[in-house]
Design a protein around this motif. Structure first.
Motif, short mmCIF file in Angstrom:
data_model
loop_
_atom_site.label_atom_id
_atom_site.label_comp_id
_atom_site.label_asym_id
_atom_site.label_seq_id
_atom_site.Cartn_x
_atom_site.Cartn_y
_atom_site.Cartn_z
N ASP A 144 0.82 -1.20 0.00
CA ASP A 144 0.00 0.00 0.00
C ASP A 144 0.87 1.27 0.00
OD1 ASP A 144 0.51 0.88 2.84
OD2 ASP A 144 -0.48 -1.03 3.29
N TYR A 145 0.19 2.39 -0.19
CA TYR A 145 0.93 3.65 -0.30
C TYR A 145 1.38 4.21 1.03
CZ TYR A 145 0.00 3.59 -5.26
OH TYR A 145 -0.02 3.24 -6.59
N GLY A 146 1.21 3.42 2.09
CA GLY A 146 1.90 3.76 3.33
C GLY A 146 3.40 3.64 3.13
N PHE A 147 3.81 2.88 2.12
CA PHE A 147 5.22 2.82 1.75
C PHE A 147 5.47 3.86 0.67
CE2 PHE A 147 8.68 1.24 -0.98
CZ PHE A 147 9.70 1.38 -0.06
N GLN A 148 6.00 4.98 1.08
CA GLN A 148 6.20 6.11 0.16
C GLN A 148 7.38 5.92 -0.78
OE1 GLN A 148 4.33 9.38 -0.05
NE2 GLN A 148 2.96 7.71 0.52
N GLY A 149 8.22 4.92 -0.53
CA GLY A 149 9.38 4.69 -1.38
C GLY A 149 9.06 4.33 -2.81
N ASP A 154 12.68 10.19 -9.02
CA ASP A 154 14.05 10.67 -9.17
C ASP A 154 15.05 9.53 -9.37
OD1 ASP A 154 13.54 9.80 -6.61
OD2 ASP A 154 14.89 11.24 -5.65
N GLU A 155 14.60 8.29 -9.28
CA GLU A 155 15.46 7.15 -9.54
C GLU A 155 14.62 5.99 -10.07
OE1 GLU A 155 17.02 4.94 -6.16
OE2 GLU A 155 15.54 5.87 -4.84
N VAL A 156 15.25 5.07 -10.75
CA VAL A 156 14.57 3.86 -11.19
C VAL A 156 14.24 3.04 -9.95
CG1 VAL A 156 14.80 1.70 -12.46
CG2 VAL A 156 15.74 3.82 -13.42
N VAL A 157 12.96 2.71 -9.78
CA VAL A 157 12.57 1.95 -8.60
C VAL A 157 11.34 1.11 -8.93
CG1 VAL A 157 11.09 3.80 -7.67
CG2 VAL A 157 12.08 2.11 -6.12
N GLY A 158 11.32 -0.12 -8.41
CA GLY A 158 10.16 -0.96 -8.54
C GLY A 158 9.12 -0.58 -7.51
N GLY A 159 8.05 -1.34 -7.48
CA GLY A 159 6.99 -1.09 -6.52
C GLY A 159 5.65 -0.97 -7.23
N TYR A 162 0.17 -3.63 -5.83
CA TYR A 162 -0.19 -5.05 -5.82
C TYR A 162 0.90 -5.92 -5.20
CZ TYR A 162 -3.05 -2.68 -9.23
OH TYR A 162 -3.85 -1.76 -9.84
N GLY A 163 2.09 -5.34 -4.96
CA GLY A 163 3.17 -6.10 -4.35
C GLY A 163 4.52 -5.46 -4.59
N ALA A 164 5.48 -5.84 -3.78
CA ALA A 164 6.84 -5.31 -3.91
C ALA A 164 7.49 -5.86 -5.18
CB ALA A 164 7.67 -5.70 -2.68
N THR A 165 8.32 -5.04 -5.82
CA THR A 165 8.99 -5.46 -7.04
C THR A 165 10.39 -4.89 -7.10
OG1 THR A 165 8.33 -3.57 -8.44
CG2 THR A 165 6.76 -5.40 -8.26
N THR A 166 11.20 -5.51 -7.96
CA THR A 166 12.53 -4.99 -8.25
C THR A 166 12.78 -5.08 -9.75
OG1 THR A 166 14.90 -5.12 -7.70
CG2 THR A 166 13.71 -7.21 -7.89
N ILE A 167 13.74 -4.33 -10.22
CA ILE A 167 14.11 -4.31 -11.64
C ILE A 167 15.54 -4.79 -11.74
CG2 ILE A 167 14.38 -2.85 -13.69
CD1 ILE A 167 12.34 -0.91 -12.19
N SER A 168 15.76 -5.85 -12.52
CA SER A 168 17.06 -6.52 -12.54
C SER A 168 18.01 -6.04 -13.63
CB SER A 168 16.87 -8.03 -12.67
OG SER A 168 16.32 -8.34 -13.94
N GLY A 169 17.47 -5.39 -14.66
CA GLY A 169 18.29 -5.07 -15.82
C GLY A 169 18.30 -6.24 -16.80
N GLY A 170 18.56 -5.95 -18.07
CA GLY A 170 18.50 -6.96 -19.12
C GLY A 170 19.44 -8.13 -18.93
N GLY A 171 20.57 -7.88 -18.28
CA GLY A 171 21.53 -8.95 -18.04
C GLY A 171 21.60 -9.37 -16.59
N GLU A 180 13.72 -0.71 -2.88
CA GLU A 180 12.97 -1.92 -3.23
C GLU A 180 12.99 -2.93 -2.08
OE1 GLU A 180 13.74 -1.56 -8.05
OE2 GLU A 180 15.14 -2.69 -6.78
N LEU A 181 14.13 -3.07 -1.44
CA LEU A 181 14.21 -3.96 -0.28
C LEU A 181 13.36 -3.44 0.88
CD1 LEU A 181 18.01 -4.82 -0.43
CD2 LEU A 181 16.11 -6.35 -1.00
N ASP A 182 13.34 -2.13 1.04
CA ASP A 182 12.48 -1.54 2.06
C ASP A 182 11.01 -1.83 1.77
OD1 ASP A 182 14.55 -0.52 3.58
OD2 ASP A 182 14.38 1.52 2.79
N GLY A 183 10.63 -1.77 0.49
CA GLY A 183 9.26 -2.10 0.10
C GLY A 183 8.92 -3.55 0.43
N ALA A 184 9.86 -4.45 0.18
CA ALA A 184 9.65 -5.86 0.50
C ALA A 184 9.48 -6.04 2.01
CB ALA A 184 10.82 -6.69 -0.02
N ARG A 185 10.31 -5.36 2.80
CA ARG A 185 10.18 -5.45 4.26
C ARG A 185 8.84 -4.90 4.72
NH1 ARG A 185 15.43 -3.12 3.69
NH2 ARG A 185 17.03 -4.74 3.90
N TYR A 186 8.43 -3.80 4.14
CA TYR A 186 7.16 -3.18 4.50
C TYR A 186 6.01 -4.15 4.22
CZ TYR A 186 3.27 0.17 4.52
OH TYR A 186 2.09 0.83 4.79
#
Length: 200
Positions: A144-149, A154-159, A162-171, A180-186
């Motif tokens: 939820d948007y209680g996680f303001q991250g 200003d930066e590439v960030v997942g989130g 519907y759930g925490a996410t991360t972006i791995s890059g093509g390789g 992103e890790l903070d979002g997962a913890r939240y």
């Protein structure tokens, strides 16, 4: 004490790192947490050629029946063309007996994922994971948007709500960021909190 399962599949370690963060958040809410991964189903030559990460401190889940012993189940997997990978789908295909008994009804669930790019199917992959949980009768808790991250630009960030996410890059060169890790913890903490309230 609330019992939480973090169940994941990870090809290159990104989802494994997110799973650890989700578990950390749930433990911070006072839950007992187990981390398990689903079995690798790709042929060994494919695993070797693709340089999958094969070492992990987390054991493979032994049986789908284990799901019934938890108050909350948080599922993580990378995307495969906008949906969950076959390894995770194969596991959920073994849960028909649990569904027939209604063994997971009333539990709390959530999902997290990773994609190579910002628009690589994060939300559709989350929905493909969440759909299984809804069919089993779980109550879904997202990020939820209680996680303001997840709100900044200003930066590439997942989130996603519907759930925490991360972006791995093509390789796979980009590891989960601090946000992103903070979002997962939240999300892990919120799911554990909701499960505790429902069990009270």
């Amino acid at each position: 004490m609330t019992k939480v399962l973090v169940l994941y599949y990870s090809s290159y370690g990104h989802i494994e790192r997110m799973a650890d963060a989700v578990a950390e958040g749930a433990r911070g809410a006072g839950a007992q947490v187990d981390i398990r991964r689903v079995a690798e189903t790709a042929p060994p030559d494919v695993v070797a050629a693709a340089h999958f990460k094969t070492d992990s401190s987390h054991p493979v889940i032994e049986s789908a029946d284990a799901l019934a012993g938890y108050d909350a189940i948080i599922v993580g997997a990378p995307t495969r063309f906008g949906r969950m990978p076959s390894q995770m789908a194969s596991f959920w295909d073994t849960t028909g007996g649990l569904w027939a008994k209604g063994a997971l009804i009333g539990k709390v669930g959530g999902a997290f994922t990773s994609t190579a790019s910002q628009h690589g199917g994060q939300e559709t992959t989350l929905f493909s994971l969440i759909t299984n949980l809804l069919h089993h009768g779980l109550t879904i808790v997202g990020l939820d948007y209680g996680f303001q991250g997840q709100m900044g630009v200003d930066e590439v960030v997942g989130g996603s709500p519907y759930g925490a996410t991360t972006i791995s890059g093509g390789g796979g060169e980009r590891q989960p960021s601090a946000a992103e890790l903070d979002g997962a913890r939240y999300q892990g903490r919120r799911i554990a909190e909701v499960a505790a309230k429902l069990a009270a």
